[in-house]
Design a protein around this motif. Structure first.
Motif, mmCIF file in Angstrom:
data_model
loop_
_atom_site.group_PDB
_atom_site.id
_atom_site.type_symbol
_atom_site.label_atom_id
_atom_site.label_comp_id
_atom_site.label_asym_id
_atom_site.label_seq_id
_atom_site.Cartn_x
_atom_site.Cartn_y
_atom_site.Cartn_z
ATOM 1 N N ILE A 1 1.067 -0.886 -7.227
ATOM 2 C CA ILE A 1 0.656 -1.905 -6.247
ATOM 3 C C ILE A 1 0.938 -3.300 -6.778
ATOM 4 O O ILE A 1 1.386 -4.187 -6.036
ATOM 5 C CB ILE A 1 -0.837 -1.719 -5.909
ATOM 6 C CG1 ILE A 1 -1.035 -0.447 -5.094
ATOM 7 C CG2 ILE A 1 -1.374 -2.929 -5.148
ATOM 8 C CD1 ILE A 1 -2.483 -0.133 -4.786
ATOM 9 N N SER A 2 0.680 -3.512 -8.079
ATOM 10 C CA SER A 2 0.933 -4.832 -8.675
ATOM 11 C C SER A 2 2.412 -5.188 -8.641
ATOM 12 O O SER A 2 2.779 -6.317 -8.299
ATOM 13 C CB SER A 2 0.416 -4.844 -10.115
ATOM 14 O OG SER A 2 0.710 -6.076 -10.739
ATOM 15 N N ASN A 3 3.264 -4.242 -8.976
ATOM 16 C CA ASN A 3 4.712 -4.508 -8.954
ATOM 17 C C ASN A 3 5.206 -4.783 -7.535
ATOM 18 O O ASN A 3 6.022 -5.691 -7.318
ATOM 19 C CB ASN A 3 5.468 -3.326 -9.553
ATOM 20 C CG ASN A 3 5.221 -3.162 -11.037
ATOM 21 O OD1 ASN A 3 4.935 -4.143 -11.733
ATOM 22 N ND2 ASN A 3 5.325 -1.940 -11.531
ATOM 23 N N ARG B 1 -1.822 10.616 -9.206
ATOM 24 C CA ARG B 1 -1.762 10.139 -10.578
ATOM 25 C C ARG B 1 -3.022 9.339 -10.889
ATOM 26 O O ARG B 1 -3.933 9.230 -10.072
ATOM 27 C CB ARG B 1 -0.517 9.279 -10.789
ATOM 28 C CG ARG B 1 0.797 9.999 -10.496
ATOM 29 C CD ARG B 1 1.975 9.110 -10.831
ATOM 30 N NE ARG B 1 3.254 9.758 -10.490
ATOM 31 C CZ ARG B 1 4.440 9.209 -10.728
ATOM 32 N NH1 ARG B 1 4.521 8.010 -11.321
ATOM 33 N NH2 ARG B 1 5.545 9.850 -10.374
ATOM 34 N N SER B 2 -3.047 8.774 -12.093
ATOM 35 C CA SER B 2 -4.224 8.014 -12.495
ATOM 36 C C SER B 2 -4.313 6.702 -11.709
ATOM 37 O O SER B 2 -3.313 6.203 -11.170
ATOM 38 C CB SER B 2 -4.173 7.712 -13.996
ATOM 39 O OG SER B 2 -3.071 6.860 -14.287
ATOM 40 N N ILE B 3 -5.522 6.168 -11.652
ATOM 41 C CA ILE B 3 -5.745 4.899 -10.961
ATOM 42 C C ILE B 3 -4.926 3.784 -11.602
ATOM 43 O O ILE B 3 -4.419 2.893 -10.914
ATOM 44 C CB ILE B 3 -7.240 4.533 -10.974
ATOM 45 C CG1 ILE B 3 -8.019 5.491 -10.074
ATOM 46 C CG2 ILE B 3 -7.458 3.104 -10.494
ATOM 47 C CD1 ILE B 3 -7.650 5.391 -8.608
ATOM 48 N N ARG B 4 -4.747 3.855 -12.898
ATOM 49 C CA ARG B 4 -3.959 2.823 -13.585
ATOM 50 C C ARG B 4 -2.513 2.832 -13.096
ATOM 51 O O ARG B 4 -1.915 1.767 -12.899
ATOM 52 C CB ARG B 4 -4.014 3.049 -15.091
ATOM 53 C CG ARG B 4 -3.230 2.031 -15.898
ATOM 54 C CD ARG B 4 -3.460 2.194 -17.375
ATOM 55 N NE ARG B 4 -4.852 1.952 -17.730
ATOM 56 C CZ ARG B 4 -5.328 2.054 -18.975
ATOM 57 N NH1 ARG B 4 -4.524 2.413 -19.974
ATOM 58 N NH2 ARG B 4 -6.611 1.814 -19.217
ATOM 59 N N LEU C 1 0.825 -1.209 0.000
ATOM 60 C CA LEU C 1 0.000 0.000 0.000
ATOM 61 C C LEU C 1 0.861 1.262 0.000
ATOM 62 O O LEU C 1 0.447 2.298 -0.535
ATOM 63 C CB LEU C 1 -0.925 -0.002 1.220
ATOM 64 C CG LEU C 1 -1.959 -1.130 1.277
ATOM 65 C CD1 LEU C 1 -2.975 -0.847 2.360
ATOM 66 C CD2 LEU C 1 -2.647 -1.333 -0.066
ATOM 67 N N LYS C 2 2.042 1.171 0.574
ATOM 68 C CA LYS C 2 2.945 2.317 0.556
ATOM 69 C C LYS C 2 3.305 2.685 -0.877
ATOM 70 O O LYS C 2 3.388 3.887 -1.234
ATOM 71 C CB LYS C 2 4.198 1.983 1.350
ATOM 72 C CG LYS C 2 5.211 3.114 1.393
ATOM 73 C CD LYS C 2 6.456 2.698 2.162
ATOM 74 C CE LYS C 2 7.511 3.787 2.118
ATOM 75 N NZ LYS C 2 8.750 3.385 2.839
ATOM 76 N N ALA C 3 3.524 1.664 -1.718
ATOM 77 C CA ALA C 3 3.823 1.933 -3.130
ATOM 78 C C ALA C 3 2.659 2.632 -3.808
ATOM 79 O O ALA C 3 2.865 3.494 -4.673
ATOM 80 C CB ALA C 3 4.156 0.621 -3.847
ATOM 81 N N GLY C 4 1.436 2.275 -3.435
ATOM 82 C CA GLY C 4 0.272 2.945 -4.020
ATOM 83 C C GLY C 4 0.091 4.353 -3.493
ATOM 84 O O GLY C 4 -0.277 5.269 -4.241
ATOM 85 N N ILE C 5 0.348 4.558 -2.193
ATOM 86 C CA ILE C 5 0.182 5.895 -1.601
ATOM 87 C C ILE C 5 1.165 6.879 -2.225
ATOM 88 O O ILE C 5 0.856 8.067 -2.421
ATOM 89 C CB ILE C 5 0.367 5.813 -0.073
ATOM 90 C CG1 ILE C 5 -0.772 4.975 0.542
ATOM 91 C CG2 ILE C 5 0.388 7.197 0.554
ATOM 92 C CD1 ILE C 5 -0.591 4.678 2.018
#
Length: 250
Positions: free
Chosen positions: A129-131, A120-123, A111-115
């Motif tokens: 998050i996937s990586n 930016r865009s959701i994509r 989640l830190k990678a997503g935060i």
């Protein structure tokens, strides 16, 4: 007539003494075998017991290390997501990052990678998050291939020890030109079979724990995927509400 019968019985060889001594020898042999310690028994297996011992030590290490790592990776998902959601709704992105840093768990790192990609865009957020999830799955499956290899190799090493032991036993028979005591042959055979028994035990334990740990890994990955999806939904929920409000205004 009775006197003749008495003398005939007395003239017969006393086999009871022979039978008693044979039974005593058998009992002594059994007692010696029972008194043999486990280490002495394993030492009779020959040189190939050394790699089997090394494989067993490696298997124990991997099982203990993976079990501890998987247990430490567990987290209370709902509470963690609610805490992060509250921080992000307050607009305190840096606090959310600091909170994730303080929790050394796979989900926190994902989640830190997503935060970090917020804004930016959701994509882009989903890609980050996937990586991060792929990296965490790689770490969760670390050294599991060692355990799978041990489960397959240990029985083969044991069979090899038995085959070489049987070859030596039959070479001894040939050198003695067949004049071999059956007990000597039996002793050589059971010594050769020790490696097979040991290899099978090590292989069964390694294979059983491999499947057990793989099940724990799969459950952990499933939890991470669900939590990541809930996090993405949480990020999209404000925009969805805005769209609904805009539609109501129209």
């Amino acid at each position: 007539m009775q006197a003749l019968l008495f003398f005939w019985i007395q003239s017969q060889p006393d086999t009871s003494v022979v039978d008693t001594s044979a039974i005593a020898d058998s009992l002594d042999l059994a007692a010696q075998q029972e008194s043999m310690s486990m280490l002495e028994l394993l030492a009779e297996g020959g040189v190939l017991m050394i790699p089997l011992f090394i494989l067993s030590i490696v298997a124990i290490f991997v099982i203990a290390e993976r079990w501890r790592s998987l247990n430490n990776s567990r987290i209370e998902v709902d509470g963690f997501l609610r805490t992060v959601e509250g921080m992000l709704k307050d607009g305190d992105r840096q606090r959310a990052l600091t909170y994730c840093d303080s929790i050394d768990k796979p989900l926190a790192r994902i989640l830190k990678a997503g935060i970090r990609r917020l804004g930016r865009s959701i994509r882009d957020i989903e890609s980050a998050i996937s990586n991060a999830g792929k990296k965490e799955i790689f770490h969760l499956e670390k050294r599991m291939n060692w355990l799978a290899t041990i489960a397959g190799v240990a029985p083969l090493v044991g069979f090899t020890g038995t085959v070489t032991g049987m070859i030596e036993a039959f070479m001894d028979i040939q050198s003695l030109q067949g004049n071999v005591n059956p007990s000597v042959l039996a002793g050589g055979i059971w010594e050769a079979l020790i490696t097979t028994a040991t290899g099978l035990i090590v292989g069964i334990i390694a294979y059983g724990f491999y499947n057990f740990l793989l099940g724990k890994i799969n459950r952990t990955v499933h939890e991470l995927e669900n939590a990541s999806a809930d996090f993405i939904d949480m990020l999209q929920s404000p925009s969805n509400k805005k769209k609904q409000e805009a539609q109501k205004v129209r």
